[in-house]
Design a protein around this motif. Structure first.
Motif, PDB file in Angstrom:
ATOM      1  N   TRP A   1     -43.002  59.310 -53.993  1.00 58.30           N
ATOM      2  CA  TRP A   1     -42.497  59.063 -52.644  1.00 58.30           C
ATOM      3  C   TRP A   1     -42.045  60.368 -52.004  1.00 58.30           C
ATOM      4  O   TRP A   1     -42.205  60.568 -50.805  1.00 58.30           O
ATOM      5  CB  TRP A   1     -41.355  58.053 -52.658  1.00 58.30           C
ATOM      6  N   PHE A   2     -41.560  61.238 -52.792  1.00 55.73           N
ATOM      7  CA  PHE A   2     -41.183  62.561 -52.284  1.00 55.73           C
ATOM      8  C   PHE A   2     -42.420  63.325 -51.803  1.00 55.73           C
ATOM      9  O   PHE A   2     -42.417  63.929 -50.735  1.00 55.73           O
ATOM     10  CB  PHE A   2     -40.442  63.341 -53.379  1.00 55.73           C
ATOM     11  N   ILE A   3     -43.490  63.270 -52.577  1.00 54.13           N
ATOM     12  CA  ILE A   3     -44.740  63.954 -52.210  1.00 54.13           C
ATOM     13  C   ILE A   3     -45.316  63.342 -50.934  1.00 54.13           C
ATOM     14  O   ILE A   3     -45.742  64.059 -50.019  1.00 54.13           O
ATOM     15  CB  ILE A   3     -45.749  63.905 -53.386  1.00 54.13           C
ATOM     16  N   TRP A   4     -45.333  62.003 -50.848  1.00 58.48           N
ATOM     17  CA  TRP A   4     -45.838  61.332 -49.643  1.00 58.48           C
ATOM     18  C   TRP A   4     -44.977  61.681 -48.428  1.00 58.48           C
ATOM     19  O   TRP A   4     -45.494  61.847 -47.322  1.00 58.48           O
ATOM     20  CB  TRP A   4     -45.891  59.815 -49.836  1.00 58.48           C
ATOM     21  N   THR A   5     -43.697  61.797 -48.632  1.00 58.67           N
ATOM     22  CA  THR A   5     -42.804  62.184 -47.542  1.00 58.67           C
ATOM     23  C   THR A   5     -43.131  63.596 -47.063  1.00 58.67           C
ATOM     24  O   THR A   5     -43.178  63.864 -45.856  1.00 58.67           O
ATOM     25  CB  THR A   5     -41.333  62.097 -47.986  1.00 58.67           C
TER      26      THR A   5
ATOM     27  N   VAL B   1     -46.052  65.125 -47.307  1.00 54.16           N
ATOM     28  CA  VAL B   1     -47.349  65.052 -46.614  1.00 54.16           C
ATOM     29  C   VAL B   1     -47.155  64.489 -45.206  1.00 54.16           C
ATOM     30  O   VAL B   1     -47.703  65.017 -44.234  1.00 54.16           O
ATOM     31  CB  VAL B   1     -48.353  64.205 -47.426  1.00 54.16           C
ATOM     32  N   PHE B   2     -46.363  63.412 -45.106  1.00 54.04           N
ATOM     33  CA  PHE B   2     -46.099  62.821 -43.796  1.00 54.04           C
ATOM     34  C   PHE B   2     -45.414  63.820 -42.870  1.00 54.04           C
ATOM     35  O   PHE B   2     -45.785  63.951 -41.697  1.00 54.04           O
ATOM     36  CB  PHE B   2     -45.233  61.560 -43.950  1.00 54.04           C
ATOM     37  N   LEU B   3     -44.425  64.549 -43.365  1.00 56.68           N
ATOM     38  CA  LEU B   3     -43.724  65.547 -42.562  1.00 56.68           C
ATOM     39  C   LEU B   3     -44.655  66.677 -42.133  1.00 56.68           C
ATOM     40  O   LEU B   3     -44.583  67.162 -40.997  1.00 56.68           O
ATOM     41  CB  LEU B   3     -42.506  66.098 -43.311  1.00 56.68           C
TER      42      LEU B   3
ATOM     43  N   SER C   1     -47.002  65.223 -39.436  1.00 56.98           N
ATOM     44  CA  SER C   1     -46.214  65.015 -38.209  1.00 56.98           C
ATOM     45  C   SER C   1     -45.897  66.339 -37.528  1.00 56.98           C
ATOM     46  O   SER C   1     -45.968  66.458 -36.304  1.00 56.98           O
ATOM     47  CB  SER C   1     -44.911  64.277 -38.524  1.00 56.98           C
ATOM     48  N   SER C   2     -45.550  67.338 -38.322  1.00 58.24           N
ATOM     49  CA  SER C   2     -45.233  68.658 -37.766  1.00 58.24           C
ATOM     50  C   SER C   2     -46.455  69.271 -37.102  1.00 58.24           C
ATOM     51  O   SER C   2     -46.366  69.838 -36.007  1.00 58.24           O
ATOM     52  CB  SER C   2     -44.717  69.596 -38.856  1.00 58.24           C
ATOM     53  N   LEU C   3     -47.614  69.156 -37.729  1.00 61.83           N
ATOM     54  CA  LEU C   3     -48.844  69.685 -37.139  1.00 61.83           C
ATOM     55  C   LEU C   3     -49.190  68.951 -35.838  1.00 61.83           C
ATOM     56  O   LEU C   3     -49.591  69.570 -34.861  1.00 61.83           O
ATOM     57  CB  LEU C   3     -50.000  69.588 -38.140  1.00 61.83           C
ATOM     58  N   ALA C   4     -49.023  67.645 -35.838  1.00 65.06           N
ATOM     59  CA  ALA C   4     -49.296  66.869 -34.624  1.00 65.06           C
ATOM     60  C   ALA C   4     -48.328  67.263 -33.506  1.00 65.06           C
ATOM     61  O   ALA C   4     -48.729  67.439 -32.353  1.00 65.06           O
ATOM     62  CB  ALA C   4     -49.197  65.370 -34.917  1.00 65.06           C
ATOM     63  N   LEU C   5     -47.061  67.436 -33.849  1.00 66.66           N
ATOM     64  CA  LEU C   5     -46.065  67.846 -32.856  1.00 66.66           C
ATOM     65  C   LEU C   5     -46.379  69.239 -32.316  1.00 66.66           C
ATOM     66  O   LEU C   5     -46.287  69.477 -31.113  1.00 66.66           O
ATOM     67  CB  LEU C   5     -44.665  67.800 -33.460  1.00 66.66           C
ATOM     68  N   MET C   6     -46.775  70.148 -33.198  1.00 69.89           N
ATOM     69  CA  MET C   6     -47.134  71.500 -32.750  1.00 69.89           C
ATOM     70  C   MET C   6     -48.343  71.455 -31.816  1.00 69.89           C
ATOM     71  O   MET C   6     -48.392  72.171 -30.816  1.00 69.89           O
ATOM     72  CB  MET C   6     -47.422  72.404 -33.958  1.00 69.89           C
ATOM     73  N   PHE C   7     -49.310  70.588 -32.120  1.00 71.21           N
ATOM     74  CA  PHE C   7     -50.478  70.434 -31.254  1.00 71.21           C
ATOM     75  C   PHE C   7     -50.085  69.917 -29.875  1.00 71.21           C
ATOM     76  O   PHE C   7     -50.542  70.426 -28.852  1.00 71.21           O
ATOM     77  CB  PHE C   7     -51.503  69.492 -31.908  1.00 71.21           C
TER      78      PHE C   7
END
Length: 174
Positions: free
Chosen positions: A10-14, A16-18, A21-27
């Motif tokens: 769950w830590f790894i999935w978190t 990956v999700f972050l 999300s960060s890349l999408a926000l930067m875009f």
């Protein structure tokens, strides 16, 4: 055989999700900044330094226009002159004066997409945006009356509005 579930999955999935999300926000931020920069460039183009002034005694107006532009005056027609961008002949603005009875004829020959009021040196006028994309001479047209004459200003230019709003009237014996 038993499958071993990693205790930190769950830590790894978190993570990956972050990351996603960060890349999408930067875009999204980068896209917004590019759009904002384009708007600033368009605004600067609209307010190009208008540094020359031309006065037409025949029309009773003076107008400011970009430094790099040129004036075309027909000696046969004193009530007409054109401002042109020599780097782009598609950018020009024509000024003329005629009898107000011809306004309906002028309007009937235009394909009007939008019509709005505009003030030109304390005189109310009408800005007509043309609907015919193939006719750059009528993409923007301003009509206004002053002292019994109908003024026609038409053409296509990035700084059309700035040129029109720079018009001043010359008080002369017209």
């Amino acid at each position: 055989m038993f499958r071993v579930i990693h205790p930190n999955r769950w830590f790894i999935w978190t993570l990956v999700f972050l990351l996603v999300s960060s890349l999408a926000l930067m875009f999204v931020i980068k896209s917004y900044l590019l759009e904002l920069e384009q708007e600033v460039i368009e605004q600067q183009t609209l307010s190009l330094p208008i540094s020359k002034t031309y006065s037409s005694q025949a029309l009773g107006i003076s107008v400011r226009y970009p430094f790099s532009w040129q004036i075309e005056v027909d000696p046969q027609e004193a009530h007409i002159f054109t401002l042109q961008n020599p780097q782009n002949f598609g950018e020009n603005v024509t000024f003329s004066m005629t009898d107000p009875k011809y306004e309906s004829i002028i309007r009937s020959n235009l394909k009007i997409a939008k019509e709005e009021k505009i003030m030109i040196a304390d005189v109310s006028g009408t800005w007509l945006e043309g609907a015919d994309i193939n006719d750059s001479a009528t993409s923007d047209v301003v009509l206004f009356e002053r002292r019994g004459s109908l003024y026609y200003i038409g053409g296509q230019a990035k700084n059309f509005e700035g040129i029109v709003k720079s018009i001043r009237f010359i008080d002369s014996n017209m």
